[in-house]
Design a protein around this motif. Structure first.
Motif, PDB file in Angstrom:
ATOM      1  N   PHE A 218       0.835  -1.208   0.000  1.00 17.06           N
ATOM      2  CA  PHE A 218       0.000   0.000   0.000  1.00 17.06           C
ATOM      3  C   PHE A 218       0.871   1.260   0.000  1.00 17.06           C
ATOM      4  O   PHE A 218       0.457   2.310   0.475  1.00 17.06           O
ATOM      5  CB  PHE A 218      -0.937  -0.009   1.207  1.00 17.06           C
ATOM      6  N   ASP A 219       2.056   1.111  -0.540  1.00 16.52           N
ATOM      7  CA  ASP A 219       3.002   2.226  -0.598  1.00 16.52           C
ATOM      8  C   ASP A 219       3.141   2.644  -2.059  1.00 16.52           C
ATOM      9  O   ASP A 219       3.624   1.868  -2.884  1.00 16.52           O
ATOM     10  CB  ASP A 219       4.357   1.765  -0.034  1.00 16.52           C
ATOM     11  N   PHE A 220       2.694   3.841  -2.378  1.00 14.21           N
ATOM     12  CA  PHE A 220       2.704   4.300  -3.772  1.00 14.21           C
ATOM     13  C   PHE A 220       3.588   5.544  -3.881  1.00 14.21           C
ATOM     14  O   PHE A 220       3.139   6.640  -4.170  1.00 14.21           O
ATOM     15  CB  PHE A 220       1.274   4.591  -4.245  1.00 14.21           C
ATOM     16  N   ARG A 221       4.871   5.332  -3.621  1.00 15.25           N
ATOM     17  CA  ARG A 221       5.825   6.430  -3.648  1.00 15.25           C
ATOM     18  C   ARG A 221       6.978   6.069  -4.573  1.00 15.25           C
ATOM     19  O   ARG A 221       7.319   4.909  -4.734  1.00 15.25           O
ATOM     20  CB  ARG A 221       6.412   6.688  -2.251  1.00 15.25           C
ATOM     21  N   GLN A 222       7.562   7.073  -5.183  1.00 18.50           N
ATOM     22  CA  GLN A 222       8.911   6.917  -5.714  1.00 18.50           C
ATOM     23  C   GLN A 222       9.706   8.112  -5.235  1.00 18.50           C
ATOM     24  O   GLN A 222       9.745   9.137  -5.901  1.00 18.50           O
ATOM     25  CB  GLN A 222       8.971   6.836  -7.230  1.00 18.50           C
ATOM     26  N   PRO A 223      10.327   8.003  -4.047  1.00 11.09           N
ATOM     27  CA  PRO A 223      11.161   9.101  -3.558  1.00 11.09           C
ATOM     28  C   PRO A 223      12.302   9.372  -4.539  1.00 11.09           C
ATOM     29  O   PRO A 223      12.835   8.455  -5.161  1.00 11.09           O
ATOM     30  CB  PRO A 223      11.693   8.569  -2.224  1.00 11.09           C
ATOM     31  N   LEU A 224      12.677  10.637  -4.661  1.00 10.29           N
ATOM     32  CA  LEU A 224      13.817  11.032  -5.485  1.00 10.29           C
ATOM     33  C   LEU A 224      14.919  11.542  -4.576  1.00 10.29           C
ATOM     34  O   LEU A 224      14.659  12.317  -3.650  1.00 10.29           O
ATOM     35  CB  LEU A 224      13.423  12.134  -6.476  1.00 10.29           C
ATOM     36  N   ALA A 225      16.153  11.104  -4.862  1.00 14.59           N
ATOM     37  CA  ALA A 225      17.290  11.522  -4.042  1.00 14.59           C
ATOM     38  C   ALA A 225      18.408  12.037  -4.940  1.00 14.59           C
ATOM     39  O   ALA A 225      18.647  11.510  -6.033  1.00 14.59           O
ATOM     40  CB  ALA A 225      17.797  10.357  -3.200  1.00 14.59           C
ATOM     41  N   LEU A 226      19.086  13.085  -4.468  1.00 17.40           N
ATOM     42  CA  LEU A 226      20.294  13.592  -5.113  1.00 17.40           C
ATOM     43  C   LEU A 226      21.472  12.836  -4.492  1.00 17.40           C
ATOM     44  O   LEU A 226      21.678  12.891  -3.281  1.00 17.40           O
ATOM     45  CB  LEU A 226      20.408  15.098  -4.857  1.00 17.40           C
ATOM     46  N   VAL A 227      22.213  12.117  -5.333  1.00 14.80           N
ATOM     47  CA  VAL A 227      23.256  11.218  -4.819  1.00 14.80           C
ATOM     48  C   VAL A 227      24.632  11.682  -5.292  1.00 14.80           C
ATOM     49  O   VAL A 227      24.831  11.939  -6.486  1.00 14.80           O
ATOM     50  CB  VAL A 227      23.008   9.770  -5.291  1.00 14.80           C
ATOM     51  N   ASP A 228      25.569  11.769  -4.352  1.00 17.31           N
ATOM     52  CA  ASP A 228      26.956  12.096  -4.687  1.00 17.31           C
ATOM     53  C   ASP A 228      27.617  10.859  -5.296  1.00 17.31           C
ATOM     54  O   ASP A 228      27.613   9.779  -4.691  1.00 17.31           O
ATOM     55  CB  ASP A 228      27.701  12.529  -3.421  1.00 17.31           C
ATOM     56  N   VAL A 229      28.180  11.006  -6.503  1.00 17.09           N
ATOM     57  CA  VAL A 229      28.749   9.857  -7.211  1.00 17.09           C
ATOM     58  C   VAL A 229      29.908   9.238  -6.441  1.00 17.09           C
ATOM     59  O   VAL A 229      30.071   8.010  -6.413  1.00 17.09           O
ATOM     60  CB  VAL A 229      29.189  10.271  -8.633  1.00 17.09           C
ATOM     61  N   GLU A 230      30.736  10.060  -5.790  1.00 15.44           N
ATOM     62  CA  GLU A 230      31.918   9.549  -5.080  1.00 15.44           C
ATOM     63  C   GLU A 230      31.561   8.921  -3.736  1.00 15.44           C
ATOM     64  O   GLU A 230      31.977   7.812  -3.428  1.00 15.44           O
ATOM     65  CB  GLU A 230      32.938  10.680  -4.879  1.00 15.44           C
ATOM     66  N   THR A 231      30.788   9.651  -2.920  1.00 15.78           N
ATOM     67  CA  THR A 231      30.527   9.196  -1.551  1.00 15.78           C
ATOM     68  C   THR A 231      29.213   8.416  -1.411  1.00 15.78           C
ATOM     69  O   THR A 231      28.994   7.761  -0.402  1.00 15.78           O
ATOM     70  CB  THR A 231      30.447  10.401  -0.607  1.00 15.78           C
ATOM     71  N   LYS A 232      28.337   8.536  -2.424  1.00 18.49           N
ATOM     72  CA  LYS A 232      26.996   7.940  -2.416  1.00 18.49           C
ATOM     73  C   LYS A 232      26.096   8.551  -1.336  1.00 18.49           C
ATOM     74  O   LYS A 232      25.050   7.999  -0.989  1.00 18.49           O
ATOM     75  CB  LYS A 232      27.043   6.420  -2.275  1.00 18.49           C
ATOM     76  N   GLU A 233      26.515   9.681  -0.810  1.00 17.53           N
ATOM     77  CA  GLU A 233      25.680  10.387   0.169  1.00 17.53           C
ATOM     78  C   GLU A 233      24.420  10.896  -0.535  1.00 17.53           C
ATOM     79  O   GLU A 233      24.471  11.397  -1.653  1.00 17.53           O
ATOM     80  CB  GLU A 233      26.451  11.563   0.770  1.00 17.53           C
ATOM     81  N   GLU A 234      23.264  10.765   0.131  1.00 17.91           N
ATOM     82  CA  GLU A 234      21.979  11.098  -0.486  1.00 17.91           C
ATOM     83  C   GLU A 234      21.337  12.319   0.167  1.00 17.91           C
ATOM     84  O   GLU A 234      21.378  12.478   1.387  1.00 17.91           O
ATOM     85  CB  GLU A 234      21.004   9.918  -0.379  1.00 17.91           C
ATOM     86  N   THR A 235      20.752  13.177  -0.682  1.00 15.23           N
ATOM     87  CA  THR A 235      19.924  14.293  -0.221  1.00 15.23           C
ATOM     88  C   THR A 235      18.530  14.086  -0.798  1.00 15.23           C
ATOM     89  O   THR A 235      18.376  13.955  -2.021  1.00 15.23           O
ATOM     90  CB  THR A 235      20.479  15.647  -0.718  1.00 15.23           C
ATOM     91  N   VAL A 236      17.537  14.037   0.056  1.00 18.81           N
ATOM     92  CA  VAL A 236      16.172  13.766  -0.409  1.00 18.81           C
ATOM     93  C   VAL A 236      15.616  14.988  -1.147  1.00 18.81           C
ATOM     94  O   VAL A 236      15.635  16.111  -0.632  1.00 18.81           O
ATOM     95  CB  VAL A 236      15.248  13.403   0.769  1.00 18.81           C
ATOM     96  N   LEU A 237      15.114  14.764  -2.368  1.00 16.00           N
ATOM     97  CA  LEU A 237      14.426  15.827  -3.114  1.00 16.00           C
ATOM     98  C   LEU A 237      12.938  15.814  -2.801  1.00 16.00           C
ATOM     99  O   LEU A 237      12.331  16.851  -2.568  1.00 16.00           O
ATOM    100  CB  LEU A 237      14.618  15.647  -4.624  1.00 16.00           C
ATOM    101  N   VAL A 238      12.350  14.627  -2.855  1.00 18.07           N
ATOM    102  CA  VAL A 238      10.925  14.496  -2.551  1.00 18.07           C
ATOM    103  C   VAL A 238      10.690  13.079  -2.045  1.00 18.07           C
ATOM    104  O   VAL A 238      11.258  12.116  -2.560  1.00 18.07           O
ATOM    105  CB  VAL A 238      10.037  14.791  -3.796  1.00 18.07           C
ATOM    106  N   ASP A 239       9.876  12.961  -1.006  1.00 18.94           N
ATOM    107  CA  ASP A 239       9.533  11.651  -0.457  1.00 18.94           C
ATOM    108  C   ASP A 239       8.130  11.740   0.141  1.00 18.94           C
ATOM    109  O   ASP A 239       7.958  12.011   1.324  1.00 18.94           O
ATOM    110  CB  ASP A 239      10.550  11.221   0.613  1.00 18.94           C
ATOM    111  N   GLU A 240       7.138  11.562  -0.719  1.00 14.38           N
ATOM    112  CA  GLU A 240       5.748  11.581  -0.261  1.00 14.38           C
ATOM    113  C   GLU A 240       4.925  10.664  -1.146  1.00 14.38           C
ATOM    114  O   GLU A 240       5.361  10.242  -2.211  1.00 14.38           O
ATOM    115  CB  GLU A 240       5.182  13.009  -0.277  1.00 14.38           C
ATOM    116  N   GLU A 241       3.729  10.335  -0.691  1.00 15.49           N
ATOM    117  CA  GLU A 241       2.847   9.473  -1.472  1.00 15.49           C
ATOM    118  C   GLU A 241       2.589  10.092  -2.842  1.00 15.49           C
ATOM    119  O   GLU A 241       2.306  11.282  -2.962  1.00 15.49           O
ATOM    120  CB  GLU A 241       1.531   9.269  -0.732  1.00 15.49           C
ATOM    121  N   GLY A 242       2.709   9.270  -3.874  1.00 17.02           N
ATOM    122  CA  GLY A 242       2.529   9.753  -5.235  1.00 17.02           C
ATOM    123  C   GLY A 242       3.729   9.376  -6.077  1.00 17.02           C
ATOM    124  O   GLY A 242       4.723   8.831  -5.566  1.00 17.02           O
ATOM    125  N   TYR A 243       3.645   9.662  -7.363  1.00 24.29           N
ATOM    126  CA  TYR A 243       4.762   9.332  -8.256  1.00 24.29           C
ATOM    127  C   TYR A 243       5.446  10.604  -8.724  1.00 24.29           C
ATOM    128  O   TYR A 243       4.795  11.541  -9.189  1.00 24.29           O
ATOM    129  CB  TYR A 243       4.293   8.542  -9.463  1.00 24.29           C
TER     130      TYR A 243
END
Length: 659
Positions: A218-243
């Protein structure tokens, strides 16, 4: 008489679909894809073409029994990469823009799903669906005597129309291909699906879509994350119900645009265009004031594989994107200060596009009701356009194509209802002819100002055709598209019947004693509903339909949540599900009903048709049932060509018999 030929079912083999226009970095060249059906092979072949933007001359670059997709220029404009099925599975190929053979650069066992060039031009980011624990280099052992295996299911999203049963131990992963060596380095891992969204122009950041929830039933999300190529550290752009998806970096990498919608109105929610500011870590909804959805919601049956970007950035941080509105799909412009206006005219369907980085012109694939689609150069400032291709020019010249007239009326509840009416292609003044009402699927889709082969076939048979956008359709207000939810068979049915009454009142050429009705998916549901609630129609054809919401809940790949979203009921409220089920009203059916359904349809499974057919037969109703093997929910658009012809022949044959 014009002396032109009538549109035929077999015209599918003459028509060419022009899509995927992609401009080179300096916008002097472009590549695009042309798809045509090979009648002898009973298959679709799609080939890559090259275009000189200034001269307008184009030349075919690939040949053979393959389907090319997703062409992209290298950052220096000297090479083009694309996916091709020439070796069955989709693999990645690279060819020199100066000429020469394409070189296959991947051998991934499960094929490549998508890719993006790295700015350095020596690497390509890509995605593939891998078995958990396996790498991009692993090969599947081929066992000729392999025995069938049982499939254990522990989730609710265990099947998908067009894909079949979903193996729970396979997930989409991102890797980085080193072009010279052919080695692919894994970038993501874990039992989650990853989508590759965008690569920054500096090459140091990726936008990745991933949902790491343990239970996604019942989870209809596709969170988007900004990812650093070297460190793989993630910054969330959007994380809510919906596509949310289709991310793109601005040319200076400060901003990221992406499209999507939340679940305020479940799947009826308008899509918007959002911009994330990487410096301030703030997000702006650029289209909040626009009461229409971003993207393309048109349903038709001709274009094959369009792949328009969600949005395109130009110099000065301006954006271009598609908007679905009032039967059109138009190119829109926006800036970060709140300006928002259309950049292409009304009365057409911009179904694919690219925009030069300097913002001076767009390369757009455009269709209208009497033009199957070509590529055009659109001058952004003057509005002037130049046709760059003519793949369907001879077809248009030779065929008696009908230009529909617009229909608009005030419907129930204060909503305006909009649609189109076609006269027969061979209409003779003073004669009276039958009328076919054709209802689209979705229901959150839209008939539009686009070429629709099926409509032209019906008009060529000597019938009028009425096709409208009842409430629930996209392209109008948020209130309009939401109005069907919880009211299937109510206001939507009223809109269709009101539109029918309106055209009967204003067009004497229609024989009101010879009315037919058809539709697919939601349109099939509505056809079933109509024949259970009125005997005004002399013939009906229901396609890939819903007849019983109670069983649909458990058998459709989307049933367990779609029923709740659309009917506003689940299996704790079977009375409501049954109230909205056409099967409940089978005893009232007096109209001869032809039932068309695909055997591999997992969206509206064939048991929906089987229930309806056996029930009507048991009641001695006039009905027949045609089953299409090896076909899914998209038979009318992308199905096996010979079966698409059979389907059209069934449509015309049934109406010919009863009208």
């Amino acid at each position: 008489m014009t002396g032109k030929q009538m549109v035929r079912q077999e015209d599918l083999f003459e028509l060419k679909s022009v899509t995927n226009p992609v401009l080179s970095p300096d916008a002097s060249e472009a590549v695009f894809v042309v798809t045509q059906i090979d009648q002898e092979e009973n298959a679709y072949h799609a080939h890559l073409y090259h275009l000189d933007v200034e001269s307008g001359s184009s030349v075919q670059w690939t040949y053979g029994k393959e389907r090319v997709s997703q062409p992209q220029w290298s950052p220096d404009g000297k090479r083009v990469a694309f996916l091709s099925t020439r070796d069955e599975k989709n693999q990645l190929f690279v060819m020199q823009a100066a000429g020469g053979e394409a070189r296959k650069v991947t051998e991934v066992e499960t094929g490549v799903s998508s890719f993006l060039w790295a700015p350095c031009g020596t690497k390509i980011w890509l995605t593939s669906t891998l078995e958990d624990g396996k790498t991009f280099a692993d090969k599947e052992e081929k066992d000729e005597k392999k025995q069938p295996e049982a499939l254990r299911v522990t989730t609710m999203k265990y099947k998908a129309d067009g894909a079949g049963l979903v193996k729970e131990d396979r997930h989409s992963q991102i890797g980085c291909l080193h072009i010279e060596s052919g080695e692919i380095t894994a970038f993501t891992e874990g039992p989650f699906h990853h989508s590759l969204q965008a690569v920054s122009h500096c090459g140091k950041k990726l936008v990745v879509g991933v949902n790491r929830a343990e239970n996604k039933d019942f989870d209809f999300r596709q969170p988007l994350a900004l990812v650093d190529v070297e460190t793989k550290e993630e910054t969330v752009l959007v994380d809510e119900e919906g596509y949310f998806g289709g991310a793109a970096f601005s040319l200076d990498d400060r901003y990221i645009a992406y499209g999507g919608s939340d679940r305020t109105f479940e799947n009826a929610t308008h899509s918007g265009l959002y911009v994330y500011d990487c410096e301030n870590q703030t997000t702006l909804n650029l289209t909040e004031a626009l009461d229409a959805p971003v993207g393309d919601a048109v349903v038709a049956d001709h274009q094959q594989g369009p792949n328009p970007p969600e949005a395109v950035w130009t110099e000065g941080n301006y954006l271009y994107f598609q908007v679905t509105t009032m039967g059109d799909v138009r190119l829109y412009f926006a800036d970060l200060e709140g300006s928002l206006y259309p950049a292409s005219p009304e009365s057409e369907h911009v179904y694919d596009y690219g925009v030069a980085k300097n913002g001076q012109f767009a390369l757009a694939a455009i269709s209208n009701p009497v033009n199957p689609g070509e590529l055009y150069r659109l001058d952004i400032s003057t509005g002037e356009r130049q046709a760059l291709t003519s793949f369907n020019e001879d077809y248009v010249k030779d065929k008696n194509l009908v230009q529909p007239e617009t229909v608009q009326l005030e419907g129930a509840g204060g909503f305006d209802v909009h649609g189109w009416l076609m006269k027969p292609a061979n209409y003779e003044d003073g004669s009276k002819v039958p009328l076919i009402v054709n209802i689209h699927g979705g229901p959150h889709a839209m008939y539009g100002n686009s070429f629709f082969h099926e409509m032209q076939v019906l008009a060529a048979q000597g019938w009028g055709v009425l096709y409208i956008n009842p409430r629930g359709s996209h392209g109008y207000s948020q209130a309009f598209v939401d109005a069907v939810r919880g009211d299937y068979g109510g206001g939507d049915y009223q809109d269709i019947m009101d539109a029918l009454d309106d055209v009967l009142e204003h067009h004497e050429w229609i024989d009101q004693d010879k009315l037919g009705v058809t539709g697919g998916s939601y349109g099939g549901f509505m056809t079933n509903w109509i024949v259970g609630h009125t005997d005004r129609f002399k013939a009906a054809i229901t396609q890939r339909s819903i007849s019983n919401w109670i069983s649909f809940f458990g058998v459709s790949d989307i049933g367990y949540y779609f029923s709740d979203w659309q009917i506003k009921a689940d299996m704790t409220d079977v009375d409501t599900l049954w109230k909205h089920s056409p099967l409940k009203y089978a005893e009232n059916v007096k109209t001869p009903l032809l039932i068309l359904h695909s055997e591999n349809d997992l969206r509206c499974p064939i048991e929906q048709a089987e229930q309806l057919y056996i029930t009507l037969k048991s009641m001695k109703k006039d009905t027949e049932f045609v089953r299409f093997p090896e076909s899914d929910h998209n038979l009318s658009r992308t199905g096996k060509p010979n079966l698409r012809i059979t389907r059209l022949n069934e449509l015309t044959g049934w109406f010919e018999k009863y009208l």
